[in-house]
Scaffold this motif. Structure first.
Motif, PDB file in Angstrom:
ATOM      1  N   SER A 122       0.592  -1.103   0.345  1.00  0.00           N
ATOM      2  CA  SER A 122      -0.285  -0.041  -0.158  1.00  0.00           C
ATOM      3  C   SER A 122       0.807   1.253  -0.185  1.00  0.00           C
ATOM      4  O   SER A 122       2.293   1.249   0.838  1.00  0.00           O
ATOM      5  CB  SER A 122      -0.938   0.025   1.281  1.00  0.00           C
ATOM      6  N   LYS A 123       0.382   2.435  -0.723  1.00  0.00           N
ATOM      7  CA  LYS A 123       0.606   3.404  -0.938  1.00  0.00           C
ATOM      8  C   LYS A 123      -0.195   4.526  -0.621  1.00  0.00           C
ATOM      9  O   LYS A 123      -0.908   4.711  -0.918  1.00  0.00           O
ATOM     10  CB  LYS A 123       2.027   3.829  -1.945  1.00  0.00           C
ATOM     11  N   ILE A 124       0.158   5.617   1.247  1.00  0.00           N
ATOM     12  CA  ILE A 124      -1.154   6.032   1.342  1.00  0.00           C
ATOM     13  C   ILE A 124      -1.086   7.333   1.128  1.00  0.00           C
ATOM     14  O   ILE A 124       0.009   7.861   1.097  1.00  0.00           O
ATOM     15  CB  ILE A 124      -1.380   5.998   2.992  1.00  0.00           C
ATOM     16  N   SER A 125      -2.394   8.326   0.485  1.00  0.00           N
ATOM     17  CA  SER A 125      -1.901   9.546   0.685  1.00  0.00           C
ATOM     18  C   SER A 125      -1.800  10.339   1.024  1.00  0.00           C
ATOM     19  O   SER A 125      -1.486   9.977   2.569  1.00  0.00           O
ATOM     20  CB  SER A 125      -3.394  10.000  -0.220  1.00  0.00           C
ATOM     21  N   PRO A 126      -1.082  11.425   0.856  1.00  0.00           N
ATOM     22  CA  PRO A 126      -1.541  12.818   2.219  1.00  0.00           C
ATOM     23  C   PRO A 126      -1.925  13.353   2.928  1.00  0.00           C
ATOM     24  O   PRO A 126      -1.733  13.409   3.649  1.00  0.00           O
ATOM     25  CB  PRO A 126      -0.384  13.709   0.856  1.00  0.00           C
ATOM     26  N   ASP A 127      -3.108  12.960   2.314  1.00  0.00           N
ATOM     27  CA  ASP A 127      -4.265  13.642   3.819  1.00  0.00           C
ATOM     28  C   ASP A 127      -5.245  12.425   4.266  1.00  0.00           C
ATOM     29  O   ASP A 127      -6.131  12.616   5.107  1.00  0.00           O
ATOM     30  CB  ASP A 127      -5.183  14.281   2.865  1.00  0.00           C
ATOM     31  N   GLY A 128      -4.114  11.035   3.899  1.00  0.00           N
ATOM     32  CA  GLY A 128      -4.510  10.086   4.186  1.00  0.00           C
ATOM     33  C   GLY A 128      -6.190   8.898   4.157  1.00  0.00           C
ATOM     34  O   GLY A 128      -6.892   8.596   5.103  1.00  0.00           O
ATOM     35  N   LYS A 129      -6.848   9.953   3.817  1.00  0.00           N
ATOM     36  CA  LYS A 129      -8.318   9.121   3.330  1.00  0.00           C
ATOM     37  C   LYS A 129      -8.478   8.439   2.128  1.00  0.00           C
ATOM     38  O   LYS A 129      -9.169   7.242   1.868  1.00  0.00           O
ATOM     39  CB  LYS A 129      -8.760  10.163   2.280  1.00  0.00           C
ATOM     40  N   SER A 130      -7.467   7.951   1.229  1.00  0.00           N
ATOM     41  CA  SER A 130      -7.506   7.357   0.590  1.00  0.00           C
ATOM     42  C   SER A 130      -5.400   6.160  -0.184  1.00  0.00           C
ATOM     43  O   SER A 130      -5.057   7.046   0.788  1.00  0.00           O
ATOM     44  CB  SER A 130      -7.655   7.688  -0.991  1.00  0.00           C
ATOM     45  N   LEU A 131      -5.422   5.580  -0.828  1.00  0.00           N
ATOM     46  CA  LEU A 131      -4.297   4.735  -0.546  1.00  0.00           C
ATOM     47  C   LEU A 131      -4.331   4.219  -2.028  1.00  0.00           C
ATOM     48  O   LEU A 131      -5.439   3.205  -2.669  1.00  0.00           O
ATOM     49  CB  LEU A 131      -4.121   3.628   0.386  1.00  0.00           C
ATOM     50  N   ILE A 132      -2.786   3.943  -2.477  1.00  0.00           N
ATOM     51  CA  ILE A 132      -2.980   2.659  -3.807  1.00  0.00           C
ATOM     52  C   ILE A 132      -3.114   1.747  -3.082  1.00  0.00           C
ATOM     53  O   ILE A 132      -1.667   0.997  -2.294  1.00  0.00           O
ATOM     54  CB  ILE A 132      -1.605   3.236  -4.493  1.00  0.00           C
ATOM     55  N   LEU A 133      -3.903   0.550  -3.377  1.00  0.00           N
ATOM     56  CA  LEU A 133      -3.399  -1.050  -2.905  1.00  0.00           C
ATOM     57  C   LEU A 133      -3.355  -2.505  -4.094  1.00  0.00           C
ATOM     58  O   LEU A 133      -3.655  -2.064  -5.043  1.00  0.00           O
ATOM     59  CB  LEU A 133      -4.681  -1.014  -2.815  1.00  0.00           C
ATOM     60  N   SER A 134      -2.374  -2.488  -3.461  1.00  0.00           N
ATOM     61  CA  SER A 134      -1.767  -3.714  -4.771  1.00  0.00           C
ATOM     62  C   SER A 134      -1.925  -5.282  -3.950  1.00  0.00           C
ATOM     63  O   SER A 134      -1.554  -4.923  -2.506  1.00  0.00           O
ATOM     64  CB  SER A 134      -0.432  -3.691  -4.929  1.00  0.00           C
TER      65      SER A 134
END
Length: 393
Positions: A258-270
């Motif tokens: 995972s890679k989390i967005s700077p605002d913590g609201k979403s993430l890139i999920l593999s």
């Protein structure tokens, strides 16, 4: 049933009281490292060494550059509003610290810290926590230091500070010099926050599981994820640095990265689906998952720091057929990547950099970061650990 039990154990034991932090090295001294010559803190050379970039176009309008020709232990982008240079990095073999100003690299200090293999910078670029190889004991050690540079000078002083030993992973807070790290033994892992300037530390977390990856995407949340493997269920948690409370974000996801967005609201999920990596944008509050136009490991992606709906991802030209990502972590495979720009609102996608065509070389990208004004992307070539810059605006 087994997965359910595992999830319960992780949740129940994730936060417990723990013993004190490991004994650090004394302030003002570097520990003995490899075959380093004797010496104390060390000071900067009065005549900084300048290194020109070695590959790519030249001049201020250069599209891409290979910033280093030797292996890099780590790098940190500097704030564009307050710093005259772009980034700082540490040369792996010597431990010398360099500053890149967009045109050339200048060595800030000749302090020798040989055999570094990983270094993490604070948001300001002043603090560094690094791991190195101790040949005397055939083990991994850690050190921490502050880079003190006068605004009118090209040289800097490297000041050693208290360093926790036995750390497994480390991440700095997004806006200050506090960092989170964890240590482990055969029974449990325990996590601490530590201020690199004051040395004040606090034990905030403990888990019966001992292999984790950590990041600190927002001020209020430290992300703790189980290490990714293709056929192993992964978990992702948010840990509050203030209270130590733990929130489960994802669980029982095969091959989770995972890679989390700077605002913590979403993430890139593999994740692994039928033996294949699938990548999506995951909204944390709703659990909504939208497939991305390309499939790659989440850690090979990065959010645009200004527009969070824009994502940049390094994607293999040919999808690996080996055990992925396991064999990638081991260095068994090293794919040639293209860099994509993905707009998650318009669903438009485009290749913005093909190293094989433009740079006449193959690059396996990792540790991607975007400059805070969105003008350039930086990454490490996993094949040789060299540092690259790509101008995008």
């Amino acid at each position: 049933i087994v997965l359910g039990i595992l999830g319960i154990l992780v949740y129940l034991f994730f936060f417990q009281s723990a013993p004190q932090a490991p004994t650090p090295f004394a302030p003002g001294t570097f520990p003995p490292i490899g075959e380093a010559p004797a010496g104390g803190e060390g000071t900067a050379s009065t005549t900084p060494t300048t290194i020109e970039t070695v590959r790519g176009e030249t001049g201020k309008g250069a599209r891409f550059r290979q910033i280093t020709k030797t292996a890099t232990a780590g790098y940190g982008l500097l704030p564009s509003k307050t710093a005259s240079s772009t980034l700082r990095y540490i040369e792996r073999q010597s431990g010398n610290i360099f500053e890149f100003n967009g045109e050339k690299s200048v060595r800030l200090s000749e302090t020798t810290i040989p055999k570094l293999y990983e270094a993490v910078f604070s948001a300001s670029g002043e603090g560094v926590v690094a791991r190195y190889y101790r040949s005397s004991s055939n083990s991994i050690g850690a050190l921490a230091f502050l880079i003190q540079k006068a605004t009118s000078s090209e040289v800097a002083e490297v000041k050693p500070v208290q360093a926790p030993q036995g750390l497994e992973d480390v991440a700095f807070a997004p806006k200050n010099g506090t960092y989170f790290y964890y240590t482990s033994n055969s029974i449990y892992a325990q996590g601490f926050t530590k201020d690199i300037k004051t040395g004040v530390s606090k034990n905030i977390w403990q888990s019966p599981l001992t292999e984790w990856n950590v990041s600190w995407p927002t001020e209020d949340n430290i992300a703790i994820a189980s290490r990714s493997a293709s056929n192993v269920p992964g978990f992702l948690y948010f840990l509050s640095p203030k209270t130590g409370s733990v929130t489960k974000v994802l669980g029982n996801v095969l091959g989770l990265s995972s890679k989390i967005s700077p605002d913590g609201k979403s993430l890139i999920l593999s994740k692994t689906v039928d033996g294949i990596i699938k990548t999506s944008l995951y909204t944390i509050a709703t659990g909504n998952e939208i497939p991305l136009a390309v499939d790659t490991l989440a850690e090979k992606c990065v959010f645009d720091p200004l527009v969070y709906t824009i994502i940049y991802c390094a994607t293999p030209e040919v999808s690996p057929t080996e055990k992925y990502p396991d064999d990638w972590y081991k260095g068994v495979i090293s794919p040639n990547d293209k860099l994509w720009r993905l707009d998650t609102v318009s669903e438009e996608s485009e290749v913005i950099f093909n190293p094989r065509v433009e740079a006449q070389t193959e690059i396996d990208m990792q540790k991607l970061a975007v400059k805070d004004d969105g003008s350039a992307i930086y990454f490490i070539n996993k094949r040789d650990s060299t540092l690259w810059e790509l101008t995008i605006k």
